[in-house]
Design a protein around this motif. Sequence first.
Motif, PDB file in Angstrom:
ATOM      1  N   LEU A   5     102.710  13.662  68.032  1.00 14.26           N
ATOM      2  CA  LEU A   5     101.810  14.110  66.974  1.00 14.26           C
ATOM      3  C   LEU A   5     102.534  14.179  65.634  1.00 14.26           C
ATOM      4  O   LEU A   5     102.021  13.716  64.609  1.00 14.26           O
ATOM      5  N   ALA A   6     103.713  14.757  65.635  1.00 12.32           N
ATOM      6  CA  ALA A   6     104.473  14.897  64.385  1.00 12.32           C
ATOM      7  C   ALA A   6     104.884  13.543  63.817  1.00 12.32           C
ATOM      8  O   ALA A   6     104.898  13.351  62.600  1.00 12.32           O
ATOM      9  N   ALA A   7     105.204  12.596  64.707  1.00 14.39           N
ATOM     10  CA  ALA A   7     105.704  11.293  64.265  1.00 14.39           C
ATOM     11  C   ALA A   7     104.592  10.340  63.847  1.00 14.39           C
ATOM     12  O   ALA A   7     104.752   9.562  62.900  1.00 14.39           O
ATOM     13  N   GLN A   8     103.459  10.391  64.546  1.00 13.75           N
ATOM     14  CA  GLN A   8     102.424   9.380  64.338  1.00 13.75           C
ATOM     15  C   GLN A   8     101.124   9.919  63.744  1.00 13.75           C
ATOM     16  O   GLN A   8     100.250   9.135  63.359  1.00 13.75           O
ATOM     17  N   GLY A   9     100.968  11.224  63.680  1.00 15.33           N
ATOM     18  CA  GLY A   9      99.681  11.753  63.258  1.00 15.33           C
ATOM     19  C   GLY A   9      98.598  11.455  64.270  1.00 15.33           C
ATOM     20  O   GLY A   9      97.403  11.429  63.945  1.00 15.33           O
ATOM     21  N   TRP A  10      98.990  11.271  65.481  1.00 12.18           N
ATOM     22  CA  TRP A  10      98.071  10.896  66.565  1.00 12.18           C
ATOM     23  C   TRP A  10      98.702  11.342  67.877  1.00 12.18           C
ATOM     24  O   TRP A  10      99.915  11.481  67.981  1.00 12.18           O
ATOM     25  N   MET A  11      97.860  11.574  68.876  1.00 13.70           N
ATOM     26  CA  MET A  11      98.363  11.920  70.199  1.00 13.70           C
ATOM     27  C   MET A  11      97.406  11.366  71.243  1.00 13.70           C
ATOM     28  O   MET A  11      96.185  11.384  71.043  1.00 13.70           O
ATOM     29  N   HIS A  12      97.987  10.862  72.328  1.00 11.75           N
ATOM     30  CA  HIS A  12      97.172  10.373  73.436  1.00 11.75           C
ATOM     31  C   HIS A  12      96.247  11.491  73.909  1.00 11.75           C
ATOM     32  O   HIS A  12      96.641  12.662  73.970  1.00 11.75           O
ATOM     33  N   ASN A  13      94.992  11.144  74.258  1.00 12.48           N
ATOM     34  CA  ASN A  13      94.015  12.163  74.611  1.00 12.48           C
ATOM     35  C   ASN A  13      94.460  13.008  75.805  1.00 12.48           C
ATOM     36  O   ASN A  13      94.227  14.219  75.844  1.00 12.48           O
ATOM     37  N   ARG A  14      95.076  12.396  76.790  1.00 11.14           N
ATOM     38  CA  ARG A  14      95.549  13.162  77.952  1.00 11.14           C
ATOM     39  C   ARG A  14      96.586  14.184  77.509  1.00 11.14           C
ATOM     40  O   ARG A  14      96.583  15.330  77.965  1.00 11.14           O
ATOM     41  N   ALA A  56      97.650  17.878  61.259  1.00 13.85           N
ATOM     42  CA  ALA A  56      98.574  16.805  61.629  1.00 13.85           C
ATOM     43  C   ALA A  56      97.896  15.502  62.016  1.00 13.85           C
ATOM     44  O   ALA A  56      98.494  14.433  61.893  1.00 13.85           O
ATOM     45  N   LEU A  57      96.666  15.553  62.499  1.00 15.39           N
ATOM     46  CA  LEU A  57      96.004  14.367  63.042  1.00 15.39           C
ATOM     47  C   LEU A  57      95.372  13.505  61.952  1.00 15.39           C
ATOM     48  O   LEU A  57      94.670  14.010  61.077  1.00 15.39           O
ATOM     49  N   VAL A  58      95.588  12.210  62.034  1.00 13.32           N
ATOM     50  CA  VAL A  58      94.880  11.280  61.158  1.00 13.32           C
ATOM     51  C   VAL A  58      93.392  11.296  61.482  1.00 13.32           C
ATOM     52  O   VAL A  58      92.543  11.171  60.592  1.00 13.32           O
ATOM     53  N   ASP A  59      93.052  11.453  62.757  1.00 11.94           N
ATOM     54  CA  ASP A  59      91.648  11.430  63.177  1.00 11.94           C
ATOM     55  C   ASP A  59      91.050  12.833  63.286  1.00 11.94           C
ATOM     56  O   ASP A  59      90.026  13.024  63.947  1.00 11.94           O
ATOM     57  N   ALA A 103     100.573   6.215  55.131  1.00 12.50           N
ATOM     58  CA  ALA A 103      99.711   6.447  56.295  1.00 12.50           C
ATOM     59  C   ALA A 103     100.362   5.910  57.565  1.00 12.50           C
ATOM     60  O   ALA A 103     100.988   4.841  57.548  1.00 12.50           O
ATOM     61  N   PRO A 104     100.250   6.634  58.682  1.00  8.54           N
ATOM     62  CA  PRO A 104     100.819   6.150  59.950  1.00  8.54           C
ATOM     63  C   PRO A 104     100.221   4.825  60.394  1.00  8.54           C
ATOM     64  O   PRO A 104     100.892   4.016  61.035  1.00  8.54           O
ATOM     65  N   VAL A 105      98.942   4.602  60.078  1.00  7.31           N
ATOM     66  CA  VAL A 105      98.266   3.327  60.328  1.00  7.31           C
ATOM     67  C   VAL A 105      97.466   2.988  59.087  1.00  7.31           C
ATOM     68  O   VAL A 105      97.041   3.874  58.351  1.00  7.31           O
ATOM     69  N   PRO A 106      97.245   1.698  58.812  1.00  4.08           N
ATOM     70  CA  PRO A 106      96.518   1.341  57.592  1.00  4.08           C
ATOM     71  C   PRO A 106      95.066   1.788  57.658  1.00  4.08           C
ATOM     72  O   PRO A 106      94.384   1.605  58.663  1.00  4.08           O
ATOM     73  N   GLY A 107      94.590   2.397  56.565  1.00  2.00           N
ATOM     74  CA  GLY A 107      93.202   2.824  56.513  1.00  2.00           C
ATOM     75  C   GLY A 107      92.300   1.725  56.005  1.00  2.00           C
ATOM     76  O   GLY A 107      92.753   0.756  55.386  1.00  2.00           O
ATOM     77  N   GLY A 108      91.010   1.851  56.280  1.00  2.00           N
ATOM     78  CA  GLY A 108      90.052   0.927  55.704  1.00  2.00           C
ATOM     79  C   GLY A 108      89.266   0.120  56.720  1.00  2.00           C
ATOM     80  O   GLY A 108      89.640  -0.007  57.886  1.00  2.00           O
ATOM     81  N   GLU A 109      88.158  -0.443  56.229  1.00  2.00           N
ATOM     82  CA  GLU A 109      87.247  -1.183  57.100  1.00  2.00           C
ATOM     83  C   GLU A 109      87.855  -2.484  57.610  1.00  2.00           C
ATOM     84  O   GLU A 109      87.638  -2.870  58.756  1.00  2.00           O
ATOM     85  N   ARG A 110      88.626  -3.170  56.778  1.00  2.00           N
ATOM     86  CA  ARG A 110      89.213  -4.427  57.241  1.00  2.00           C
ATOM     87  C   ARG A 110      90.148  -4.185  58.428  1.00  2.00           C
ATOM     88  O   ARG A 110      90.110  -4.914  59.420  1.00  2.00           O
TER      89      ARG A 110
END
Length: 405
Positions: free
Chosen positions: A317-326, A353-356, A197-204
């Motif tokens: 987006l390709a690298a992080q599975g995320w993109m700045h909203n702007r 592609a997006l984690v979110d 995962a590009p960032v750790p998942g979970g509630e903690r």
Amino acid sequence: MADVPADYGKGSGMDTAIVLFTRDLRVHDNPALAAACQLARRVVPLFVRDRAVRAGDPRQAFLAGALADLRGSLRERGGDLVVREGDPVAETLRLAREVGAEGVAVARDVSRFAQRRYDRLAEACGAHRIALKGFDSVTVVAPFALRPAGGDHYKVFSPYWRRWRELPHRAVLPAPSKVELPAGVAVGRLPGGADRAPVPGGERAARERMRRWDGSDYVEGHDDLAGDRTSRLSPYLHFGCLSPVELIGKAGVPEEFVRQVCWRDFYAQVCAAFPQIVDTPYRPGAHDEWRGSDADFDRWAAGETGVPLVDAGMRQLAAQGWMHNRARLVTASYLTKDLGVDWRRGAAHFMAALVDGDVANNYGNWQWVAGTGNDTRPYRKFNPHRQAERYDPSGGYRQRWLDRV
């Protein structure tokens, strides 16, 4: 405790209840879990890996981490997370027969798929005389809690925001202190791949990020592409690792950020009323003829259009599975308004592609940008060069992502 209707489990004294987790992968402020623990002596937390749900690799990896974290939190309270694979309705009924469950609690959702799943679950539970209660905990405000005069949902954000901000929010619920699982239940295996995962998942991880993010420079810096001063909490909100009610109640959260959370609720109520938002123009009579070619789309998706800000966003987006909203606004506008490519293709690429990646937010925003959705100015266009001058004046964002290739 949770606000539990008297008809759920005949009021009290339920022996066993199932909590079907979908997009509420947390123990804090989880109304479905709190209600089940309040009413039932034994609680069976269940997650069903549905083969019909397609998600890109980043989102699958994040989900794996979130489920592992949820299992850990439930085990700390004496319970566990039961994992099954197949159709959620069939697996829930199968488990209910196995443990003698009298009730099922679940968080309601707004996508076409989720609404159909809930309807099928309601029919199946009714046929087997199992009490079912759905909880509107994915959003701050339930999708149909606010209705305009003469309509079933708000089509324009500003009046929705004015009503939304005046509405009292429900109380934040504590995590249950104990979860008692029936003896002998096979808990099943968790999916693997959390380490990818590009960032750790979970509630903690969600709560730690929320704790560290104080929002002090959000107003000034949330559009600063190079500064990257947004909260980065969107994946945790999507998977319900973090309660949106708890988040906006955090001390120091600026109104501008709360407004963005309201946008999330706004699109949820749009999607609930118009679930075909994924493939049908929301605005009647909207332009929906697209001239863009496959080659145009492929260059855009690869970050090879030759327009620096667009390419930087797509490479992030390709690298992080995320993109700045702007950057999301700019890249979507360029694909639809400059290249003339169908918004559905861009939205599907983002979802993969997006984690979110979130059905209501993603497709609602894509339609807004494409001019087929809720924008009151459907011919609005984001000039990527002017956007770069304003939001990346030093060129730091473009340099960061374009230099990687």
